[in-house]
Design a protein around this motif. Structure first.
Motif, PDB file in Angstrom:
ATOM      1  N   ASP A  42       6.027   5.494  -2.746  1.00  0.00           N
ATOM      2  CA  ASP A  42       5.174   5.640  -3.933  1.00  0.00           C
ATOM      3  C   ASP A  42       5.430   6.952  -4.680  1.00  0.00           C
ATOM      4  O   ASP A  42       4.726   7.271  -5.630  1.00  0.00           O
ATOM      5  CB  ASP A  42       3.691   5.526  -3.555  1.00  0.00           C
ATOM      6  CG  ASP A  42       3.261   6.544  -2.520  1.00  0.00           C
ATOM      7  OD1 ASP A  42       4.066   6.864  -1.614  1.00  0.00           O
ATOM      8  OD2 ASP A  42       2.124   7.038  -2.617  1.00  0.00           O
ATOM      9  N   HIS A  43       6.458   7.696  -4.242  1.00  0.00           N
ATOM     10  CA  HIS A  43       6.827   8.927  -4.948  1.00  0.00           C
ATOM     11  C   HIS A  43       8.247   8.875  -5.510  1.00  0.00           C
ATOM     12  O   HIS A  43       8.666   9.789  -6.212  1.00  0.00           O
ATOM     13  CB  HIS A  43       6.667  10.139  -4.016  1.00  0.00           C
ATOM     14  CG  HIS A  43       5.236  10.372  -3.653  1.00  0.00           C
ATOM     15  ND1 HIS A  43       4.499  11.417  -4.149  1.00  0.00           N
ATOM     16  CD2 HIS A  43       4.385   9.628  -2.896  1.00  0.00           C
ATOM     17  CE1 HIS A  43       3.256  11.326  -3.685  1.00  0.00           C
ATOM     18  NE2 HIS A  43       3.161  10.254  -2.926  1.00  0.00           N
TER      19      HIS A  43
ATOM     20  N   HIS B 137      -2.679  11.419  -5.642  1.00  0.00           N
ATOM     21  CA  HIS B 137      -3.548  10.245  -5.599  1.00  0.00           C
ATOM     22  C   HIS B 137      -5.008  10.505  -5.957  1.00  0.00           C
ATOM     23  O   HIS B 137      -5.841   9.615  -5.812  1.00  0.00           O
ATOM     24  CB  HIS B 137      -3.456   9.582  -4.219  1.00  0.00           C
ATOM     25  CG  HIS B 137      -2.056   9.218  -3.841  1.00  0.00           C
ATOM     26  ND1 HIS B 137      -1.302   8.301  -4.563  1.00  0.00           N
ATOM     27  CD2 HIS B 137      -1.242   9.663  -2.857  1.00  0.00           C
ATOM     28  CE1 HIS B 137      -0.102   8.198  -4.012  1.00  0.00           C
ATOM     29  NE2 HIS B 137      -0.035   9.011  -2.987  1.00  0.00           N
TER      30      HIS B 137
ATOM     31  N   HIS C 118       8.343  14.479  -1.618  1.00  0.00           N
ATOM     32  CA  HIS C 118       8.764  13.823  -0.372  1.00  0.00           C
ATOM     33  C   HIS C 118       9.294  12.442  -0.708  1.00  0.00           C
ATOM     34  O   HIS C 118       9.313  12.048  -1.878  1.00  0.00           O
ATOM     35  CB  HIS C 118       7.637  13.802   0.652  1.00  0.00           C
ATOM     36  CG  HIS C 118       6.397  13.025   0.287  1.00  0.00           C
ATOM     37  ND1 HIS C 118       5.650  13.311  -0.832  1.00  0.00           N
ATOM     38  CD2 HIS C 118       5.783  11.982   0.897  1.00  0.00           C
ATOM     39  CE1 HIS C 118       4.619  12.487  -0.886  1.00  0.00           C
ATOM     40  NE2 HIS C 118       4.674  11.657   0.140  1.00  0.00           N
TER      41      HIS C 118
ATOM     42  N   ASP D 147       1.416  15.021  -1.806  1.00  0.00           N
ATOM     43  CA  ASP D 147       0.439  14.457  -0.859  1.00  0.00           C
ATOM     44  C   ASP D 147       0.012  15.487   0.192  1.00  0.00           C
ATOM     45  O   ASP D 147      -0.424  15.122   1.281  1.00  0.00           O
ATOM     46  CB  ASP D 147       1.028  13.228  -0.149  1.00  0.00           C
ATOM     47  CG  ASP D 147       1.031  11.995  -1.037  1.00  0.00           C
ATOM     48  OD1 ASP D 147       0.451  12.031  -2.145  1.00  0.00           O
ATOM     49  OD2 ASP D 147       1.606  10.969  -0.618  1.00  0.00           O
TER      50      ASP D 147
HETATM   51 ZN   LIG Z   1       1.654   9.268  -1.855  1.00  0.00          ZN
END
Ligand SMILES: [Zn+2]
Ligand SMILES: [Zn+2]
Length: 227
Positions: A71-72, A204, A67, A162
Motif C-alpha cells: 500500500d506504499h 493512514h 518502506h 507507518d
Molecule cells: Zn501502510
C-alpha cells in the motif's frame, strides 16, 4: 483524491478505500521538479500524475519510499511507465519487497515490486542516510525491517509513513497486524524527539502537531510489558 498544501514545499494527497492512504509531493529545493514520497495504491497513479502536471513545478524527479508494503508502492510502476525516475528505499527493505524473504511475522514472501525497480538509499560512514535537497532520510525500523522517515528541515515536517498512526491529533501505534516488531517501532519513535517536527504526517490517519510533546507518554504506554 483530496489535496492539501501543508507547508511551503509539501502537498499531501489523500485517497480513501476502507483505509486512508496518503502520499506526499515535495517541491525540490533546486527548483527543478518534485519528489514523490511514498506511492500509495495503484489507483492513485493517475491523480498523482495529474496533480504534478497541474502544480507546474516540473516533473517527478525521484520517488522515495518509507518502506515496501504494497500500500506504499502501488502506483510506482504506473508512474515509471510515464516517467523513468529512480525509486529509493532502505537497503534492508529490498529483499522483503522483492520477494526473497517473507516480512517478519508473515508466512510467505510477497513481491510488492519486481526486481531492479528500487535502488538502495546510500548509507554514509556513521550511519547517516542519503539526503535529497531539503529532505533527509532517517532510519526508523520496526513497522518493517527497513522503514525510514523523511524530514523536511526547512518546513519542519516529518513524513512518517507507518511509523505511527494517529487519532484526533494523538500518536497511536502502527497497525499491529502489519507491524514486524512493535517494540522496535516504539523505540524508533524517539526520532520525533530528536527532530522536533512541527507537523508529523502519517500514511493512514491525520497529522500530529508537535509530536515530540507526546513522545514520553507514548513510549511509557507501549514499551516493555505493556504490549
Ligand atoms: Zn501502510
Ligand atoms: Zn506498512
Amino acid at each position: 483524491m483530496k489535496i492539501e498544501q501543508i507547508s511551503d514545499h509539501i502537498w499531501t494527497l489523500k485517497s480513501w478505500m476502507v483505509l486512508e492512504f496518503r502520499v506526499w509531493v515535495v517541491a525540490n529545493q533546486d527548483g527543478k521538479g518534485v519528489t514523490l514520497v511514498d506511492a500509495g495504491v495503484g489507483s492513485m497513479a493517475k491523480d498523482i500524475l495529474a496533480f504534478v502536471e497541474q502544480l507546474g513545478k516540473g516533473p517527478i524527479q525521484q520517488i522515495l519510499l518509507t518502506h515496501g508494503h504494497s500500500d506504499h508502492v502501488g502506483s510506482v510502476l504506473k508512474i515509471l511507465e510515464h516517467t523513468k525516475v529512480p525509486v529509493y528505499v532502505h537497503p534492508t527493505e529490498i529483499p522483503y519487497m522483492e520477494g526473497d524473504l517473507p516480512y517478519p511475522r508473515r508466512k510467505k514472501a510477497e513481491q510488492t515490486l519486481p526486481k531492479n525497480v528500487v535502488s538502495p538509499l546510500h548509507i554514509e560512514e556513521g550511519g547517516q542516510l542519503s539526503s535529497f535537497g531539503a529532505l533527509q532520510a532517517y532510519s526508523a525500523p520496526g513497522h518493517s525491517p527497513g522503514h525510514v522517515v523523511y524530514f523536511h528541515e526547512q518546513d519542519r515536517v516529518l513524513l512518517g509513513g507507518d511509523l505511527f498512526t494517529s487519532k484526533k491529533g494523538k500518536l497511536k501505534r502502527p497497525m499491529p497486524m502489519f507491524t514486524a516488531d512493535m517494540q522496535e517501532a516504539i523505540r524508533s519513535s524517539r526520532i520525533v524527539e530528536k527532530l522536533k517536527p512541527e507537523r508529523l504526517e502519517v500514511c493512514h490517519s491525520g497529522p500530529v502537531y508537535h509530536p515530540a510533546i507526546q513522545i514520553a507518554s507514548y513510549i511509557e504506554k507501549w514499551s516493555n510489558d505493556n504490549k
